[in-house]
Design a protein around this motif. Structure first.
Motif, PDB file in Angstrom:
ATOM      1  N   LYS A   1       0.822  -1.207   0.000  1.00  0.00           N
ATOM      2  CA  LYS A   1       0.000   0.000   0.000  1.00  0.00           C
ATOM      3  C   LYS A   1       0.858   1.260   0.000  1.00  0.00           C
ATOM      4  O   LYS A   1       1.845   1.353   0.736  1.00  0.00           O
ATOM      5  N   LEU A   2       0.431   2.226  -0.790  1.00  0.00           N
ATOM      6  CA  LEU A   2       1.057   3.537  -0.765  1.00  0.00           C
ATOM      7  C   LEU A   2       0.754   4.176   0.585  1.00  0.00           C
ATOM      8  O   LEU A   2      -0.360   4.085   1.096  1.00  0.00           O
ATOM      9  N   GLY A   3       1.753   4.792   1.156  1.00  0.00           N
ATOM     10  CA  GLY A   3       1.596   5.415   2.466  1.00  0.00           C
ATOM     11  C   GLY A   3       1.794   4.444   3.617  1.00  0.00           C
ATOM     12  O   GLY A   3       1.740   4.840   4.774  1.00  0.00           O
ATOM     13  N   ALA A   4       2.029   3.180   3.295  1.00  0.00           N
ATOM     14  CA  ALA A   4       2.258   2.166   4.340  1.00  0.00           C
ATOM     15  C   ALA A   4       3.320   1.193   3.844  1.00  0.00           C
ATOM     16  O   ALA A   4       3.083  -0.010   3.723  1.00  0.00           O
ATOM     17  N   GLY A   5       4.477   1.746   3.479  1.00  0.00           N
ATOM     18  CA  GLY A   5       5.584   0.902   3.053  1.00  0.00           C
ATOM     19  C   GLY A   5       5.941   1.013   1.589  1.00  0.00           C
ATOM     20  O   GLY A   5       7.038   0.659   1.194  1.00  0.00           O
ATOM     21  N   VAL A   6       5.028   1.490   0.736  1.00  0.00           N
ATOM     22  CA  VAL A   6       5.337   1.679  -0.689  1.00  0.00           C
ATOM     23  C   VAL A   6       5.497   3.174  -0.928  1.00  0.00           C
ATOM     24  O   VAL A   6       4.609   3.967  -0.600  1.00  0.00           O
ATOM     25  N   SER A   7       6.632   3.562  -1.494  1.00  0.00           N
ATOM     26  CA  SER A   7       6.928   4.973  -1.732  1.00  0.00           C
ATOM     27  C   SER A   7       6.163   5.498  -2.945  1.00  0.00           C
ATOM     28  O   SER A   7       5.708   4.728  -3.801  1.00  0.00           O
ATOM     29  N   LEU A   8       6.056   6.805  -3.036  1.00  0.00           N
ATOM     30  CA  LEU A   8       5.441   7.445  -4.204  1.00  0.00           C
ATOM     31  C   LEU A   8       6.169   7.030  -5.477  1.00  0.00           C
ATOM     32  O   LEU A   8       5.539   6.698  -6.483  1.00  0.00           O
ATOM     33  N   GLU A   9       7.497   7.011  -5.437  1.00  0.00           N
ATOM     34  CA  GLU A   9       8.288   6.646  -6.604  1.00  0.00           C
ATOM     35  C   GLU A   9       8.004   5.208  -7.034  1.00  0.00           C
ATOM     36  O   GLU A   9       7.880   4.916  -8.229  1.00  0.00           O
ATOM     37  N   ASP A  10       7.896   4.298  -6.070  1.00  0.00           N
ATOM     38  CA  ASP A  10       7.572   2.912  -6.412  1.00  0.00           C
ATOM     39  C   ASP A  10       6.146   2.797  -6.939  1.00  0.00           C
ATOM     40  O   ASP A  10       5.869   1.986  -7.819  1.00  0.00           O
ATOM     41  N   GLY A  11       5.243   3.607  -6.426  1.00  0.00           N
ATOM     42  CA  GLY A  11       3.883   3.634  -6.945  1.00  0.00           C
ATOM     43  C   GLY A  11       3.843   4.103  -8.385  1.00  0.00           C
ATOM     44  O   GLY A  11       3.132   3.537  -9.225  1.00  0.00           O
ATOM     45  N   GLN A  12       4.633   5.120  -8.709  1.00  0.00           N
ATOM     46  CA  GLN A  12       4.707   5.609 -10.084  1.00  0.00           C
ATOM     47  C   GLN A  12       5.313   4.550 -11.002  1.00  0.00           C
ATOM     48  O   GLN A  12       4.865   4.364 -12.137  1.00  0.00           O
ATOM     49  N   LYS A  13       6.317   3.838 -10.503  1.00  0.00           N
ATOM     50  CA  LYS A  13       6.921   2.739 -11.260  1.00  0.00           C
ATOM     51  C   LYS A  13       5.877   1.652 -11.510  1.00  0.00           C
ATOM     52  O   LYS A  13       5.769   1.120 -12.626  1.00  0.00           O
ATOM     53  N   ALA A  14       5.071   1.343 -10.502  1.00  0.00           N
ATOM     54  CA  ALA A  14       4.008   0.339 -10.657  1.00  0.00           C
ATOM     55  C   ALA A  14       3.004   0.784 -11.709  1.00  0.00           C
ATOM     56  O   ALA A  14       2.578  -0.009 -12.559  1.00  0.00           O
ATOM     57  N   ALA A  15       2.616   2.062 -11.671  1.00  0.00           N
ATOM     58  CA  ALA A  15       1.656   2.576 -12.651  1.00  0.00           C
ATOM     59  C   ALA A  15       2.217   2.488 -14.069  1.00  0.00           C
ATOM     60  O   ALA A  15       1.489   2.171 -15.020  1.00  0.00           O
ATOM     61  N   ARG A  16       3.507   2.731 -14.217  1.00  0.00           N
ATOM     62  CA  ARG A  16       4.148   2.614 -15.537  1.00  0.00           C
ATOM     63  C   ARG A  16       4.097   1.160 -16.019  1.00  0.00           C
ATOM     64  O   ARG A  16       3.786   0.903 -17.181  1.00  0.00           O
ATOM     65  N   PHE A  17       4.414   0.213 -15.139  1.00  0.00           N
ATOM     66  CA  PHE A  17       4.309  -1.199 -15.524  1.00  0.00           C
ATOM     67  C   PHE A  17       2.877  -1.533 -15.940  1.00  0.00           C
ATOM     68  O   PHE A  17       2.665  -2.255 -16.915  1.00  0.00           O
ATOM     69  N   CYS A  18       1.899  -1.020 -15.205  1.00  0.00           N
ATOM     70  CA  CYS A  18       0.495  -1.257 -15.576  1.00  0.00           C
ATOM     71  C   CYS A  18       0.217  -0.721 -16.975  1.00  0.00           C
ATOM     72  O   CYS A  18      -0.453  -1.388 -17.778  1.00  0.00           O
ATOM     73  N   ALA A  19       0.707   0.484 -17.276  1.00  0.00           N
ATOM     74  CA  ALA A  19       0.484   1.084 -18.591  1.00  0.00           C
ATOM     75  C   ALA A  19       1.139   0.261 -19.697  1.00  0.00           C
ATOM     76  O   ALA A  19       0.566   0.099 -20.782  1.00  0.00           O
ATOM     77  N   ILE A  20       2.312  -0.271 -19.435  1.00  0.00           N
ATOM     78  CA  ILE A  20       2.971  -1.158 -20.414  1.00  0.00           C
ATOM     79  C   ILE A  20       2.076  -2.364 -20.674  1.00  0.00           C
ATOM     80  O   ILE A  20       1.870  -2.770 -21.828  1.00  0.00           O
TER      81      ILE A  20
END
Length: 155
Positions: free
Chosen positions: A54-73
């Motif tokens: 979860k973002l805000g509970a162990g997952v950083s904003l940067e890692d969240g953005q990286k995850a969103a990029r993988f989703c878009a791919i």
């Protein structure tokens, strides 16, 4: 021509993966008229979940953005499969919905969603400028940090 979706993917160093098979009782895409809707795509990299929690509970904003990029791919991989391998049939990305697994205090879902939006504008050019919703949710399948679905206009 150097200004194609495939050329932009190559310039970004991205090779689209094979589209993931559904994890439950649904289809990965559906076409109706000149619209292509993808099912939600998780941040898979090499067939494995790249970012969980979860973002805000162990997952950083940067890692969240990286995850969103993988989703878009993975959204583009699904679109390519649905379009018989021809991404040039994409007329426009109309809408992205980005689900962000979030702690109750996390309020930067819109910044996480930029990981997908920025990538899709880079790859699709002006046809990638889209409407968007960024929604915080308590949990996502397989403990994914982000899930993205897209609606495309197709030719």
């Amino acid at each position: 021509m150097a200004d194609t979706i495939e050329a932009r993917l190559a310039a970004a160093g991205v090779t689209l993966p094979q589209a993931a098979a559904p994890a439950a009782n649904y289809v990965p895409t559906i076409t109706f008229g000149n619209l292509l809707q993808t099912s939600g795509q998780l941040p898979l990299d090499g067939g494995k979940l790249a970012v969980s929690g979860k973002l805000g509970a162990g997952v950083s904003l940067e890692d969240g953005q990286k995850a969103a990029r993988f989703c878009a791919i993975n959204v583009l991989a699904q679109a390519k499969t649905a379009l018989g391998g021809d991404l040039s049939r994409i007329g426009r990305l109309l809408k992205l919905t980005v689900f962000v697994a979030s702690d109750a205090s996390f309020t930067e879902q819109h910044k996480v969603a930029n990981g997908a939006s920025d990538f899709l504008v880079e790859i699709l050019g002006d046809a990638g400028r889209h409407a968007r919703s960024a929604v915080g949710v308590p949990a996502l399948p397989m403990d994914a940090a982000v899930e993205v679905e897209a609606l495309f206009e197709i030719r």
